[in-house]
Design a protein around this motif. Structure first.
Motif, PDB file in Angstrom:
ATOM      1  N   LYS A   9      42.222  32.112   9.645  1.00  0.00           N
ATOM      2  CA  LYS A   9      41.621  31.048  10.444  1.00  0.00           C
ATOM      3  C   LYS A   9      40.959  30.039   9.526  1.00  0.00           C
ATOM      4  N   ALA A  10      40.922  28.832   9.958  1.00  0.00           N
ATOM      5  CA  ALA A  10      40.246  27.788   9.204  1.00  0.00           C
ATOM      6  C   ALA A  10      38.759  27.847   9.546  1.00  0.00           C
ATOM      7  N   GLY A  11      37.861  27.900   8.519  1.00  0.00           N
ATOM      8  CA  GLY A  11      36.421  27.916   8.745  1.00  0.00           C
ATOM      9  C   GLY A  11      35.880  29.332   8.950  1.00  0.00           C
ATOM     10  N   LEU A  12      34.603  29.400   9.340  1.00  0.00           N
ATOM     11  CA  LEU A  12      33.931  30.673   9.536  1.00  0.00           C
ATOM     12  C   LEU A  12      33.974  31.078  10.997  1.00  0.00           C
ATOM     13  N   ILE A  16      29.728  35.101  12.001  1.00  0.00           N
ATOM     14  CA  ILE A  16      29.144  34.819  10.685  1.00  0.00           C
ATOM     15  C   ILE A  16      28.193  33.627  10.779  1.00  0.00           C
ATOM     16  N   LYS A  17      28.562  32.610  11.543  1.00  0.00           N
ATOM     17  CA  LYS A  17      27.697  31.438  11.708  1.00  0.00           C
ATOM     18  C   LYS A  17      26.364  31.834  12.344  1.00  0.00           C
ATOM     19  N   VAL A  18      26.408  32.649  13.382  1.00  0.00           N
ATOM     20  CA  VAL A  18      25.185  33.091  14.048  1.00  0.00           C
ATOM     21  C   VAL A  18      24.323  33.904  13.087  1.00  0.00           C
ATOM     22  N   SER A  19      24.943  34.774  12.300  1.00  0.00           N
ATOM     23  CA  SER A  19      24.197  35.585  11.316  1.00  0.00           C
ATOM     24  C   SER A  19      23.509  34.696  10.292  1.00  0.00           C
ATOM     25  N   ILE A  20      24.197  33.691   9.810  1.00  0.00           N
ATOM     26  CA  ILE A  20      23.623  32.778   8.809  1.00  0.00           C
ATOM     27  C   ILE A  20      22.450  32.009   9.424  1.00  0.00           C
ATOM     28  N   ILE A  21      22.591  31.544  10.643  1.00  0.00           N
ATOM     29  CA  ILE A  21      21.514  30.801  11.302  1.00  0.00           C
ATOM     30  C   ILE A  21      20.292  31.693  11.498  1.00  0.00           C
ATOM     31  N   ILE A  22      20.492  32.933  11.927  1.00  0.00           N
ATOM     32  CA  ILE A  22      19.380  33.868  12.128  1.00  0.00           C
ATOM     33  C   ILE A  22      18.677  34.170  10.806  1.00  0.00           C
ATOM     34  N   LEU A  23      19.428  34.449   9.762  1.00  0.00           N
ATOM     35  CA  LEU A  23      18.829  34.737   8.455  1.00  0.00           C
ATOM     36  C   LEU A  23      18.083  33.518   7.904  1.00  0.00           C
ATOM     37  N   THR A  24      18.610  32.329   8.120  1.00  0.00           N
ATOM     38  CA  THR A  24      17.930  31.107   7.685  1.00  0.00           C
ATOM     39  C   THR A  24      16.609  30.940   8.437  1.00  0.00           C
TER      40      THR A  24
END
Length: 151
Positions: A9-12, A16-24
């Motif tokens: 797939k193209a992109g994330l 993974i996007k939700v995990s990155i936002i939560i960790l940020t």
């Protein structure tokens, strides 16, 4: 061009996007808490200094108005909380010793006078301190009413 199930797939992915936002978000919150803690510790150090100075000033006012027992309490609180140099500690300890002498409690006065004596000859009221120690030693009927400095 159609994507098949076997092609990458193209992109994330959304997971993974939700995990990155939560960790940020968690990281930003932790940094905010750290900043607040540092800011509070700097301001509380100033407040502690003011509070300690306040205790000393209250002790002086009580002493000047003849409230010796209350002044002693304030000076002792000051010595317990303040991080002062040896000269200041000796001066306050000498004052507490004098107040106990005025209350005719030479036993307790000697405790404080001996603490004041630890600074040695650098103390500006050393002669007066020696006199106070001798007076208290005589009053409690010590066999040797001498200053106990062994230097």
């Amino acid at each position: 061009m159609e994507l098949t199930s076997n092609s990458p797939k193209a992109g994330l992915s959304n997971k993974i996007k939700v995990s990155i936002i939560i960790l940020t978000f968690i990281t930003l919150c932790a940094l905010g808490v750290l900043f607040l803690k540092i800011a509070y510790s700097v301001s509380s150090a100033d407040k502690n200094f003011d509070n300690q100075k306040y205790l000393h000033n209250i002790g002086d006012k009580l002493k000047n108005n003849g409230l010796n027992e209350q002044a002693i309490d304030q000076y002792i609180k000051y010595l317990d909380k303040a991080k002062t140099d040896a000269l200041t500690r000796s001066t306050v300890a000498h004052t507490v010793g004098e107040l106990y002498m005025e209350l005719n409690n030479c036993g307790e006065a000697l405790v404080w006078l001996f603490q004041a004596e630890t600074i040695g000859p650098a103390y500006q009221r050393a002669d007066e301190l020696k006199t106070h120690i001798d007076i208290c030693l005589i009053q409690i009927r010590s066999p040797e009413p001498k200053n106990l400095i062994t230097r």
